[in-house]
Design a protein around this motif. Structure first.
Motif, PDB file in Angstrom:
ATOM      1  N   UNK A 124       0.738  -1.137   0.051  1.00  0.00           N
ATOM      2  CA  UNK A 124      -0.214  -0.068   0.193  1.00  0.00           C
ATOM      3  C   UNK A 124       0.757   1.297  -0.080  1.00  0.00           C
ATOM      4  N   UNK A 125       2.153   1.251  -0.450  1.00  0.00           N
ATOM      5  CA  UNK A 125       2.989   2.306  -0.318  1.00  0.00           C
ATOM      6  C   UNK A 125       3.281   3.007  -1.702  1.00  0.00           C
ATOM      7  N   UNK A 126       2.481   2.732  -2.858  1.00  0.00           N
ATOM      8  CA  UNK A 126       2.482   3.392  -4.011  1.00  0.00           C
ATOM      9  C   UNK A 126       1.712   4.921  -3.643  1.00  0.00           C
ATOM     10  N   UNK A 127       2.527   5.872  -4.443  1.00  0.00           N
ATOM     11  CA  UNK A 127       1.595   7.239  -4.342  1.00  0.00           C
ATOM     12  C   UNK A 127       0.156   7.177  -4.396  1.00  0.00           C
ATOM     13  N   UNK A 128      -0.440   7.780  -3.248  1.00  0.00           N
ATOM     14  CA  UNK A 128      -1.703   7.606  -3.163  1.00  0.00           C
ATOM     15  C   UNK A 128      -2.457   6.080  -2.510  1.00  0.00           C
ATOM     16  N   UNK A 129      -1.447   5.321  -2.050  1.00  0.00           N
ATOM     17  CA  UNK A 129      -1.794   4.106  -1.334  1.00  0.00           C
ATOM     18  C   UNK A 129      -1.924   4.520   0.160  1.00  0.00           C
ATOM     19  N   UNK A 130      -2.563   3.415   0.739  1.00  0.00           N
ATOM     20  CA  UNK A 130      -2.880   3.714   2.395  1.00  0.00           C
ATOM     21  C   UNK A 130      -3.361   2.501   2.956  1.00  0.00           C
ATOM     22  N   UNK A 131      -2.418   2.075   3.875  1.00  0.00           N
ATOM     23  CA  UNK A 131      -2.427   0.769   4.601  1.00  0.00           C
ATOM     24  C   UNK A 131      -3.994   0.873   5.410  1.00  0.00           C
ATOM     25  N   UNK A 132      -4.390   2.052   5.835  1.00  0.00           N
ATOM     26  CA  UNK A 132      -5.544   1.823   6.552  1.00  0.00           C
ATOM     27  C   UNK A 132      -6.754   1.850   5.531  1.00  0.00           C
ATOM     28  N   UNK A 133      -6.551   2.544   4.411  1.00  0.00           N
ATOM     29  CA  UNK A 133      -7.600   2.216   3.332  1.00  0.00           C
ATOM     30  C   UNK A 133      -7.685   0.897   3.038  1.00  0.00           C
ATOM     31  N   UNK A 134      -6.614   0.231   2.978  1.00  0.00           N
ATOM     32  CA  UNK A 134      -6.396  -1.127   2.542  1.00  0.00           C
ATOM     33  C   UNK A 134      -7.369  -2.421   3.586  1.00  0.00           C
ATOM     34  N   UNK A 135      -6.964  -1.827   4.816  1.00  0.00           N
ATOM     35  CA  UNK A 135      -7.556  -2.682   5.875  1.00  0.00           C
ATOM     36  C   UNK A 135      -9.172  -2.693   5.926  1.00  0.00           C
ATOM     37  N   UNK A 136      -9.791  -1.226   5.329  1.00  0.00           N
ATOM     38  CA  UNK A 136     -11.252  -1.214   5.430  1.00  0.00           C
ATOM     39  C   UNK A 136     -11.556  -1.894   4.388  1.00  0.00           C
ATOM     40  N   UNK A 137     -11.021  -1.772   3.218  1.00  0.00           N
ATOM     41  CA  UNK A 137     -11.367  -2.508   2.092  1.00  0.00           C
ATOM     42  C   UNK A 137     -11.321  -3.942   2.007  1.00  0.00           C
ATOM     43  N   UNK A 138     -10.416  -4.537   2.730  1.00  0.00           N
ATOM     44  CA  UNK A 138     -10.429  -5.731   2.770  1.00  0.00           C
ATOM     45  C   UNK A 138     -11.630  -6.412   3.941  1.00  0.00           C
ATOM     46  N   UNK A 139     -11.855  -5.542   4.813  1.00  0.00           N
ATOM     47  CA  UNK A 139     -12.994  -6.138   5.577  1.00  0.00           C
ATOM     48  C   UNK A 139     -14.452  -5.778   4.786  1.00  0.00           C
ATOM     49  N   UNK A 140     -14.504  -4.957   3.784  1.00  0.00           N
ATOM     50  CA  UNK A 140     -15.659  -4.994   3.104  1.00  0.00           C
ATOM     51  C   UNK A 140     -15.770  -6.254   2.296  1.00  0.00           C
ATOM     52  N   UNK A 141     -14.535  -6.800   1.837  1.00  0.00           N
ATOM     53  CA  UNK A 141     -14.503  -7.886   0.841  1.00  0.00           C
ATOM     54  C   UNK A 141     -14.866  -9.157   1.787  1.00  0.00           C
ATOM     55  N   UNK A 142     -14.471  -9.079   2.866  1.00  0.00           N
ATOM     56  CA  UNK A 142     -14.617 -10.337   3.778  1.00  0.00           C
ATOM     57  C   UNK A 142     -16.225 -10.225   4.550  1.00  0.00           C
ATOM     58  N   UNK A 143     -16.823  -9.152   4.179  1.00  0.00           N
ATOM     59  CA  UNK A 143     -18.100  -9.250   4.761  1.00  0.00           C
ATOM     60  C   UNK A 143     -19.128  -9.833   3.627  1.00  0.00           C
ATOM     61  N   UNK A 144     -18.664 -10.655   2.591  1.00  0.00           N
ATOM     62  CA  UNK A 144     -19.287 -10.926   1.470  1.00  0.00           C
ATOM     63  C   UNK A 144     -19.553 -12.353   1.736  1.00  0.00           C
ATOM     64  N   UNK A 145     -20.630 -13.223   1.342  1.00  0.00           N
ATOM     65  CA  UNK A 145     -20.805 -14.465   1.824  1.00  0.00           C
ATOM     66  C   UNK A 145     -19.654 -15.480   1.875  1.00  0.00           C
ATOM     67  N   UNK A 146     -19.470 -16.275   2.902  1.00  0.00           N
ATOM     68  CA  UNK A 146     -18.445 -17.199   3.343  1.00  0.00           C
ATOM     69  C   UNK A 146     -17.965 -17.869   1.909  1.00  0.00           C
ATOM     70  N   UNK A 147     -19.010 -18.439   1.126  1.00  0.00           N
ATOM     71  CA  UNK A 147     -18.680 -19.137   0.159  1.00  0.00           C
ATOM     72  C   UNK A 147     -18.448 -18.411  -1.216  1.00  0.00           C
ATOM     73  N   UNK A 148     -18.147 -16.967  -1.368  1.00  0.00           N
ATOM     74  CA  UNK A 148     -17.978 -16.208  -2.363  1.00  0.00           C
ATOM     75  C   UNK A 148     -16.713 -16.526  -2.595  1.00  0.00           C
ATOM     76  N   UNK A 149     -16.325 -16.607  -4.208  1.00  0.00           N
ATOM     77  CA  UNK A 149     -15.195 -16.870  -4.751  1.00  0.00           C
ATOM     78  C   UNK A 149     -14.555 -15.601  -4.858  1.00  0.00           C
ATOM     79  N   UNK A 150     -13.187 -15.644  -4.447  1.00  0.00           N
ATOM     80  CA  UNK A 150     -12.282 -14.460  -4.660  1.00  0.00           C
ATOM     81  C   UNK A 150     -11.366 -14.536  -5.653  1.00  0.00           C
TER      82      UNK A 150
END
Length: 431
Positions: free
Chosen positions: A315-341
Protein backbone atom coordinates in the motif's frame (compact mmCIF):
# COMPACT_ATOMS: atom_id res chain seq x y z
CA UNK A 1 1.43 -48.52 1.34
CA UNK A 2 2.78 -49.38 -2.14
CA UNK A 3 1.96 -47.09 -5.09
CA UNK A 4 -1.44 -47.66 -6.68
CA UNK A 5 -1.26 -47.60 -10.47
CA UNK A 6 -4.05 -45.53 -12.05
CA UNK A 7 -2.76 -45.17 -15.62
CA UNK A 8 0.47 -46.00 -17.42
CA UNK A 9 1.63 -42.47 -16.59
CA UNK A 10 0.24 -42.02 -13.07
CA UNK A 11 0.54 -43.89 -9.78
CA UNK A 12 -0.60 -42.50 -6.44
CA UNK A 13 -0.02 -43.14 -2.77
CA UNK A 14 0.59 -41.78 0.69
CA UNK A 15 3.50 -39.83 2.14
CA UNK A 16 6.88 -41.38 1.25
CA UNK A 17 10.03 -41.14 3.34
CA UNK A 18 12.90 -39.19 1.85
CA UNK A 19 14.78 -42.48 1.52
CA UNK A 20 12.07 -43.78 -0.85
CA UNK A 21 12.96 -41.34 -3.64
CA UNK A 22 15.97 -43.36 -4.80
CA UNK A 23 13.73 -46.43 -4.91
CA UNK A 24 11.20 -44.57 -7.03
CA UNK A 25 13.93 -43.94 -9.59
CA UNK A 26 14.99 -47.58 -9.50
CA UNK A 27 11.37 -48.63 -10.03
CA UNK A 28 11.16 -46.58 -13.23
CA UNK A 29 9.46 -43.43 -12.06
CA UNK A 30 10.55 -40.17 -13.70
CA UNK A 31 8.90 -37.69 -11.36
CA UNK A 32 7.20 -37.04 -8.02
CA UNK A 33 4.29 -34.67 -7.37
CA UNK A 34 3.86 -33.48 -3.78
CA UNK A 35 0.27 -32.40 -3.05
CA UNK A 36 0.70 -31.74 0.68
CA UNK A 37 0.86 -28.21 2.11
CA UNK A 38 3.83 -27.85 4.44
CA UNK A 39 3.04 -28.38 8.12
CA UNK A 40 0.00 -30.56 7.52
CA UNK A 41 1.11 -32.93 10.29
CA UNK A 42 4.14 -33.43 12.57
CA UNK A 43 7.06 -35.26 11.02
CA UNK A 44 6.06 -34.51 7.45
CA UNK A 45 9.24 -34.04 5.33
CA UNK A 46 7.91 -30.93 3.58
CA UNK A 47 8.49 -29.31 0.22
CA UNK A 48 12.16 -28.38 0.58
CA UNK A 49 13.20 -31.82 1.83
CA UNK A 50 11.23 -33.60 -0.90
CA UNK A 51 12.65 -31.30 -3.56
CA UNK A 52 16.20 -32.10 -2.42
CA UNK A 53 15.50 -35.85 -2.29
CA UNK A 54 14.00 -35.79 -5.79
CA UNK A 55 16.95 -33.88 -7.19
CA UNK A 56 19.41 -36.27 -5.58
CA UNK A 57 17.54 -39.21 -7.13
CA UNK A 58 17.37 -37.61 -10.59
CA UNK A 59 13.57 -37.20 -10.47
CA UNK A 60 11.42 -34.35 -11.70
CA UNK A 61 9.57 -32.69 -8.83
CA UNK A 62 6.40 -30.57 -8.68
CA UNK A 63 4.86 -28.89 -5.63
CA UNK A 64 1.08 -28.55 -5.93
CA UNK A 65 -0.16 -28.09 -2.34
CA UNK A 66 -3.93 -28.54 -2.03
CA UNK A 67 -6.52 -29.42 0.57
CA UNK A 68 -9.67 -31.32 -0.34
CA UNK A 69 -12.16 -28.52 0.47
CA UNK A 70 -10.20 -25.82 -1.39
CA UNK A 71 -9.39 -27.52 -4.71
CA UNK A 72 -9.84 -25.20 -7.70
CA UNK A 73 -9.66 -25.73 -11.43
CA UNK A 74 -6.20 -24.13 -11.40
CA UNK A 75 -5.02 -26.99 -9.14
CA UNK A 76 -6.54 -29.60 -11.44
CA UNK A 77 -4.91 -28.10 -14.53
CA UNK A 78 -1.55 -27.75 -12.77
CA UNK A 79 -1.72 -31.44 -11.80
CA UNK A 80 -2.54 -32.47 -15.36
CA UNK A 81 0.31 -30.36 -16.71
CA UNK A 82 2.81 -31.78 -14.23
CA UNK A 83 1.87 -35.35 -15.17
CA UNK A 84 1.91 -34.63 -18.92
CA UNK A 85 5.23 -32.76 -18.82
CA UNK A 86 7.11 -35.56 -17.05
CA UNK A 87 8.89 -37.84 -19.50
CA UNK A 88 7.91 -41.10 -17.86
CA UNK A 89 5.72 -42.45 -15.05
CA UNK A 90 4.85 -40.15 -12.14
CA UNK A 91 4.22 -40.90 -8.47
CA UNK A 92 1.79 -38.36 -6.97
CA UNK A 93 1.22 -38.34 -3.24
CA UNK A 94 -0.66 -36.62 -0.48
CA UNK A 95 -1.22 -38.08 2.99
CA UNK A 96 -3.20 -41.08 1.76
CA UNK A 97 -3.44 -40.73 -2.04
CA UNK A 98 -7.06 -39.49 -2.04
CA UNK A 99 -6.24 -35.96 -3.16
CA UNK A 100 -4.04 -37.28 -5.96
CA UNK A 101 -6.82 -39.47 -7.31
CA UNK A 102 -9.33 -36.65 -6.80
CA UNK A 103 -7.32 -34.26 -8.97
CA UNK A 104 -6.95 -36.93 -11.64
CA UNK A 105 -10.63 -37.81 -11.87
CA UNK A 106 -11.78 -34.19 -11.72
CA UNK A 107 -9.60 -33.45 -14.74
CA UNK A 108 -11.00 -36.48 -16.54
CA UNK A 109 -14.59 -35.32 -15.93
CA UNK A 110 -13.89 -31.69 -16.87
CA UNK A 111 -12.30 -32.85 -20.12
CA UNK A 112 -15.18 -35.19 -20.96
CA UNK A 113 -13.27 -38.48 -20.64
CA UNK A 114 -15.27 -39.63 -17.61
CA UNK A 115 -18.82 -39.12 -16.40
CA UNK A 116 -19.53 -37.70 -12.98
CA UNK A 117 -21.64 -40.74 -12.06
CA UNK A 118 -18.60 -43.03 -12.43
CA UNK A 119 -16.32 -41.10 -10.07
CA UNK A 120 -17.21 -42.75 -6.76
CA UNK A 121 -17.15 -46.25 -8.26
CA UNK A 122 -13.69 -45.69 -9.76
CA UNK A 123 -12.41 -44.55 -6.40
CA UNK A 124 -13.90 -47.56 -4.65
CA UNK A 125 -12.27 -49.87 -7.21
CA UNK A 126 -8.86 -48.51 -6.21
CA UNK A 127 -9.61 -48.41 -2.47
CA UNK A 128 -10.32 -44.68 -2.14
CA UNK A 129 -13.39 -42.67 -1.11
CA UNK A 130 -14.05 -40.07 -3.82
CA UNK A 131 -17.32 -38.73 -2.42
CA UNK A 132 -15.60 -35.36 -2.05
CA UNK A 133 -14.82 -35.28 -5.76
CA UNK A 134 -18.49 -35.86 -6.57
CA UNK A 135 -19.47 -33.03 -4.21
CA UNK A 136 -16.91 -30.75 -5.91
CA UNK A 137 -18.40 -31.48 -9.33
CA UNK A 138 -21.95 -30.89 -8.13
CA UNK A 139 -20.98 -27.59 -6.53
CA UNK A 140 -19.01 -26.50 -9.59
CA UNK A 141 -22.04 -27.12 -11.80
CA UNK A 142 -23.96 -24.47 -9.85
CA UNK A 143 -21.23 -21.81 -9.96
CA UNK A 144 -22.09 -18.70 -11.94
CA UNK A 145 -20.31 -17.07 -13.69
CA UNK A 146 -17.77 -19.36 -15.35
CA UNK A 147 -14.32 -17.96 -14.63
CA UNK A 148 -11.24 -18.85 -16.68
CA UNK A 149 -7.88 -17.58 -15.49
CA UNK A 150 -4.77 -17.07 -17.64
CA UNK A 151 -1.51 -16.86 -15.66
CA UNK A 152 1.09 -14.58 -17.24
CA UNK A 153 4.42 -15.79 -15.84
CA UNK A 154 6.60 -12.78 -16.71
CA UNK A 155 4.66 -10.49 -14.36
CA UNK A 156 2.88 -13.16 -12.27
CA UNK A 157 -0.42 -11.61 -13.39
CA UNK A 158 -3.76 -13.29 -13.98
CA UNK A 159 -6.09 -12.29 -16.80
CA UNK A 160 -9.70 -13.43 -16.56
CA UNK A 161 -12.49 -14.31 -18.95
CA UNK A 162 -15.76 -14.20 -17.00
CA UNK A 163 -18.69 -15.79 -18.79
CA UNK A 164 -22.45 -15.83 -18.33
CA UNK A 165 -23.27 -19.42 -19.39
CA UNK A 166 -26.88 -18.53 -20.22
CA UNK A 167 -25.96 -15.99 -22.93
CA UNK A 168 -22.27 -16.78 -23.66
CA UNK A 169 -21.46 -13.13 -23.16
CA UNK A 170 -18.23 -12.44 -21.32
CA UNK A 171 -16.05 -9.81 -19.70
CA UNK A 172 -12.26 -9.71 -19.90
CA UNK A 173 -10.73 -8.49 -16.64
CA UNK A 174 -7.19 -7.11 -16.20
CA UNK A 175 -5.78 -8.07 -19.62
CA UNK A 176 -2.01 -7.95 -20.16
CA UNK A 177 -0.13 -6.28 -23.01
CA UNK A 178 3.31 -7.91 -23.20
CA UNK A 179 6.35 -5.69 -22.66
CA UNK A 180 10.06 -6.45 -22.38
CA UNK A 181 11.81 -3.57 -20.64
CA UNK A 182 15.26 -4.72 -21.74
CA UNK A 183 14.55 -4.45 -25.46
CA UNK A 184 11.57 -2.10 -25.36
CA UNK A 185 9.56 -4.64 -27.35
CA UNK A 186 5.78 -4.86 -26.98
CA UNK A 187 3.60 -7.83 -27.93
CA UNK A 188 0.07 -9.14 -27.80
CA UNK A 189 0.68 -12.83 -27.09
CA UNK A 190 -1.05 -12.81 -23.70
CA UNK A 191 -4.09 -10.88 -24.91
CA UNK A 192 -4.28 -13.02 -28.04
CA UNK A 193 -4.46 -16.15 -25.87
CA UNK A 194 -7.55 -14.66 -24.26
CA UNK A 195 -9.06 -13.87 -27.65
CA UNK A 196 -8.35 -17.42 -28.81
CA UNK A 197 -10.29 -18.74 -25.81
CA UNK A 198 -13.17 -16.38 -26.58
CA UNK A 199 -13.30 -17.62 -30.16
CA UNK A 200 -12.96 -21.30 -29.21
CA UNK A 201 -15.84 -21.08 -26.73
CA UNK A 202 -18.06 -19.02 -29.07
CA UNK A 203 -18.25 -16.08 -26.66
CA UNK A 204 -19.16 -12.43 -27.23
CA UNK A 205 -17.07 -9.87 -25.36
CA UNK A 206 -19.38 -7.42 -23.60
CA UNK A 207 -16.88 -5.62 -21.32
CA UNK A 208 -13.14 -5.03 -21.00
CA UNK A 209 -12.55 -4.20 -17.34
CA UNK A 210 -9.52 -3.07 -15.38
CA UNK A 211 -9.56 -3.07 -11.59
CA UNK A 212 -7.01 -0.23 -11.37
CA UNK A 213 -4.07 1.26 -13.29
CA UNK A 214 -1.50 -1.50 -12.86
CA UNK A 215 2.06 -0.82 -11.72
CA UNK A 216 3.62 -4.06 -12.93
CA UNK A 217 2.25 -4.71 -16.41
CA UNK A 218 0.74 -2.85 -19.32
CA UNK A 219 -3.02 -3.09 -19.76
CA UNK A 220 -4.23 -4.59 -23.05
CA UNK A 221 -7.63 -2.89 -22.71
CA UNK A 222 -7.15 -0.58 -25.69
CA UNK A 223 -5.84 -3.39 -27.90
CA UNK A 224 -8.79 -5.62 -27.01
CA UNK A 225 -11.27 -2.81 -27.61
CA UNK A 226 -9.84 -2.41 -31.12
CA UNK A 227 -10.19 -6.16 -31.69
CA UNK A 228 -13.66 -6.68 -30.21
CA UNK A 229 -15.41 -3.30 -30.13
CA UNK A 230 -16.38 -3.90 -26.48
CA UNK A 231 -16.44 -0.91 -24.10
CA UNK A 232 -13.69 -0.41 -21.53
CA UNK A 233 -14.18 0.52 -17.89
CA UNK A 234 -12.25 1.28 -14.71
CA UNK A 235 -12.91 2.93 -11.33
CA UNK A 236 -13.88 6.61 -11.31
CA UNK A 237 -11.02 7.55 -8.98
CA UNK A 238 -8.64 6.92 -11.85
CA UNK A 239 -8.89 10.66 -12.44
CA UNK A 240 -7.18 11.25 -9.07
CA UNK A 241 -4.35 8.96 -10.12
CA UNK A 242 -4.12 10.70 -13.49
CA UNK A 243 -3.72 14.07 -11.80
CA UNK A 244 -1.09 12.78 -9.39
CA UNK A 245 0.96 10.93 -11.98
CA UNK A 246 0.59 13.59 -14.67
CA UNK A 247 2.57 15.89 -12.39
CA UNK A 248 5.12 13.21 -11.53
CA UNK A 249 5.67 12.53 -15.23
CA UNK A 250 5.36 16.20 -16.22
CA UNK A 251 2.77 15.42 -18.90
CA UNK A 252 0.67 18.60 -19.00
CA UNK A 253 -1.22 17.47 -22.12
CA UNK A 254 -2.55 14.29 -20.46
CA UNK A 255 -6.34 14.43 -20.11
CA UNK A 256 -7.23 13.78 -16.47
CA UNK A 257 -10.97 13.27 -16.83
CA UNK A 258 -10.99 9.50 -17.40
CA UNK A 259 -12.04 10.00 -21.02
CA UNK A 260 -9.63 7.23 -22.07
CA UNK A 261 -12.28 4.70 -20.92
CA UNK A 262 -15.89 4.26 -22.00
CA UNK A 263 -17.22 4.07 -18.46
CA UNK A 264 -15.98 5.03 -15.01
CA UNK A 265 -17.45 3.01 -12.14
CA UNK A 266 -18.09 4.39 -8.65
CA UNK A 267 -18.97 2.62 -5.42
CA UNK A 268 -22.27 0.79 -5.76
CA UNK A 269 -22.58 1.17 -9.53
CA UNK A 270 -24.23 -1.69 -11.38
CA UNK A 271 -23.75 -3.14 -14.84
CA UNK A 272 -24.95 -6.14 -16.84
CA UNK A 273 -23.02 -9.10 -18.20
CA UNK A 274 -25.48 -11.03 -20.31
CA UNK A 275 -28.20 -12.07 -17.86
CA UNK A 276 -25.97 -11.46 -14.81
CA UNK A 277 -26.12 -8.36 -12.66
CA UNK A 278 -22.73 -6.90 -11.79
CA UNK A 279 -21.87 -4.52 -8.96
CA UNK A 280 -18.83 -2.43 -8.12
CA UNK A 281 -17.14 -1.91 -4.75
CA UNK A 282 -14.64 0.90 -4.26
CA UNK A 283 -11.58 -0.83 -2.75
CA UNK A 284 -8.81 1.75 -2.20
CA UNK A 285 -5.57 1.09 -0.39
CA UNK A 286 -3.31 -0.67 -2.87
CA UNK A 287 -4.02 2.31 -5.11
CA UNK A 288 -6.40 5.22 -4.71
CA UNK A 289 -8.43 4.01 -7.71
CA UNK A 290 -8.82 0.28 -7.01
CA UNK A 291 -12.24 -1.33 -7.37
CA UNK A 292 -13.69 -4.83 -6.96
CA UNK A 293 -16.08 -6.32 -9.53
CA UNK A 294 -18.89 -8.54 -8.18
CA UNK A 295 -20.56 -10.94 -10.61
CA UNK A 296 -22.72 -13.79 -9.32
CA UNK A 297 -20.77 -15.54 -6.55
CA UNK A 298 -17.43 -14.21 -7.84
CA UNK A 299 -15.48 -11.14 -6.69
CA UNK A 300 -12.44 -9.87 -8.58
CA UNK A 301 -10.39 -8.32 -5.81
CA UNK A 302 -7.32 -7.30 -7.85
CA UNK A 303 -4.29 -6.71 -5.58
CA UNK A 304 -6.18 -6.16 -2.32
CA UNK A 305 -5.95 -9.80 -1.22
CA UNK A 306 -3.51 -12.40 -2.51
CA UNK A 307 -3.91 -16.12 -1.97
CA UNK A 308 -3.97 -16.97 1.76
CA UNK A 309 -0.35 -18.15 1.79
CA UNK A 310 0.77 -14.81 0.31
CA UNK A 311 -1.12 -12.29 2.45
CA UNK A 312 -2.16 -8.89 1.17
CA UNK A 313 -1.04 -6.26 -1.30
CA UNK A 314 1.40 -3.46 -0.66
CA UNK A 315 0.00 0.00 0.00
CA UNK A 316 3.02 2.27 -0.42
CA UNK A 317 2.54 3.48 -3.99
CA UNK A 318 1.80 7.21 -4.32
CA UNK A 319 -1.80 7.58 -3.17
CA UNK A 320 -1.84 4.19 -1.41
CA UNK A 321 -2.89 3.72 2.21
CA UNK A 322 -2.58 0.75 4.57
CA UNK A 323 -5.52 2.06 6.60
CA UNK A 324 -7.72 2.27 3.52
CA UNK A 325 -6.53 -1.19 2.49
CA UNK A 326 -7.63 -2.65 5.84
CA UNK A 327 -11.14 -1.23 5.43
CA UNK A 328 -11.36 -2.47 1.84
CA UNK A 329 -10.38 -5.96 2.99
CA UNK A 330 -13.05 -5.90 5.70
CA UNK A 331 -15.70 -4.99 3.12
CA UNK A 332 -14.62 -7.92 0.92
CA UNK A 333 -14.62 -10.30 3.88
CA UNK A 334 -18.19 -9.23 4.66
CA UNK A 335 -19.31 -11.00 1.46
CA UNK A 336 -20.87 -14.49 1.85
CA UNK A 337 -18.48 -17.10 3.22
CA UNK A 338 -18.59 -19.15 0.02
CA UNK A 339 -18.04 -16.19 -2.31
CA UNK A 340 -15.19 -16.91 -4.72
CA UNK A 341 -12.36 -14.37 -4.60
CA UNK A 342 -10.09 -13.97 -7.63
CA UNK A 343 -6.79 -12.16 -7.15
CA UNK A 344 -4.71 -10.25 -9.68
CA UNK A 345 -1.28 -11.78 -9.00
CA UNK A 346 0.28 -14.91 -7.60
CA UNK A 347 3.96 -15.09 -6.69
CA UNK A 348 4.07 -18.87 -6.01
CA UNK A 349 5.56 -19.08 -2.50
CA UNK A 350 7.73 -22.14 -2.01
CA UNK A 351 7.83 -22.69 -5.76
CA UNK A 352 4.26 -24.03 -5.80
CA UNK A 353 2.03 -23.88 -8.87
CA UNK A 354 0.13 -20.66 -9.72
CA UNK A 355 -3.18 -20.24 -7.86
CA UNK A 356 -5.71 -17.42 -8.01
CA UNK A 357 -9.03 -18.54 -6.53
CA UNK A 358 -10.01 -18.69 -2.85
CA UNK A 359 -13.15 -18.03 -0.80
CA UNK A 360 -14.03 -15.56 1.92
CA UNK A 361 -14.04 -18.41 4.45
CA UNK A 362 -10.61 -19.61 3.36
CA UNK A 363 -9.14 -16.12 3.60
CA UNK A 364 -10.54 -15.63 7.10
CA UNK A 365 -9.18 -18.99 8.20
CA UNK A 366 -5.72 -19.04 6.60
CA UNK A 367 -4.47 -15.59 5.56
CA UNK A 368 -1.74 -14.66 8.05
CA UNK A 369 -2.21 -10.94 7.37
CA UNK A 370 -5.83 -11.23 8.53
CA UNK A 371 -6.12 -13.98 11.14
CA UNK A 372 -6.13 -12.55 14.70
CA UNK A 373 -5.34 -9.10 13.29
CA UNK A 374 -6.92 -5.74 14.13
CA UNK A 375 -6.63 -2.49 12.18
CA UNK A 376 -3.73 -1.11 14.22
CA UNK A 377 -1.73 -4.31 13.95
CA UNK A 378 -2.43 -4.67 10.25
CA UNK A 379 -1.38 -1.12 9.43
CA UNK A 380 1.84 -1.49 11.44
CA UNK A 381 2.63 -4.83 9.77
CA UNK A 382 1.80 -3.60 6.27
CA UNK A 383 3.78 -0.37 6.54
CA UNK A 384 6.83 -2.14 8.03
CA UNK A 385 6.73 -4.78 5.31
CA UNK A 386 6.31 -2.22 2.55
CA UNK A 387 9.44 -0.37 3.68
CA UNK A 388 11.46 -3.48 2.80
CA UNK A 389 10.07 -3.84 -0.74
CA UNK A 390 11.65 -2.32 -3.85
CA UNK A 391 9.32 -0.66 -6.31
CA UNK A 392 7.99 -2.98 -9.05
CA UNK A 393 10.48 -2.98 -11.90
CA UNK A 394 7.89 -1.76 -14.42
CA UNK A 395 6.03 0.83 -12.33
CA UNK A 396 7.39 3.87 -14.18
CA UNK A 397 6.99 2.17 -17.54
CA UNK A 398 3.51 0.85 -16.90
CA UNK A 399 1.64 3.69 -15.27
CA UNK A 400 2.13 6.16 -18.12
CA UNK A 401 0.56 3.57 -20.43
CA UNK A 402 -2.17 2.46 -18.04
CA UNK A 403 -3.24 6.01 -17.18
CA UNK A 404 -4.11 6.24 -20.86
CA UNK A 405 -6.28 3.12 -20.75
CA UNK A 406 -3.55 0.90 -22.20
CA UNK A 407 -2.63 3.25 -25.05
CA UNK A 408 1.04 3.50 -25.87
CA UNK A 409 2.47 7.02 -26.28
CA UNK A 410 1.81 8.55 -29.68
CA UNK A 411 4.61 8.15 -32.26
CA UNK A 412 7.01 11.08 -32.50
CA UNK A 413 8.20 12.69 -35.74
CA UNK A 414 10.47 9.74 -36.56
CA UNK A 415 7.60 7.28 -36.22
CA UNK A 416 8.83 5.73 -32.95
CA UNK A 417 7.07 5.71 -29.61
CA UNK A 418 8.94 6.68 -26.43
CA UNK A 419 8.33 6.15 -22.74
CA UNK A 420 9.20 8.87 -20.29
CA UNK A 421 9.78 8.55 -16.58
CA UNK A 422 11.15 10.75 -13.81
CA UNK A 423 14.40 10.17 -11.97
CA UNK A 424 14.47 10.17 -8.16
CA UNK A 425 10.71 10.56 -7.88
CA UNK A 426 9.98 7.38 -5.89
CA UNK A 427 11.48 5.78 -2.81
CA UNK A 428 12.11 2.03 -2.72
CA UNK A 429 15.28 1.63 -4.79
CA UNK A 430 16.26 -2.00 -5.42
CA UNK A 431 19.55 -1.51 -3.62
Amino acid sequence: MPPVKITEQLSIGGQPDESAFAAFRADGYAGVINLRPDGEEPGQPGNEAESRAAKAAGLDYDFIPVTGPTITEADIRAFQEAVADTKGPVFAHCRSGTRALTLHVLGEVLDGRMKRDNVVALGRAHGFDLAGAAVWLDRQATRTPIVTGFFEARTSSIQYVVTDPATKRCAIIDPVLDFDERSGATGTMSADAVLAHVEKEGLTVEWILDTHPHADHFSAAHYLKEKTGAPTAIGSHVIDMQRLWRDLYNLPALATDGSQWDRLFAEGDSFKLGSLAGRVMFSPGHTMASITYLLGDAAFVHDTLFMPDSGTARADFPGGSATALWHSIQAILALPEDARLFTGHDYQPGGRHPRWESTVAEQKRRNSHIVDMDEQGFVAMREARDRTLPMPRLILHALQVNMRGGRLPEPEANGRRYLKFPLDALTGAAW
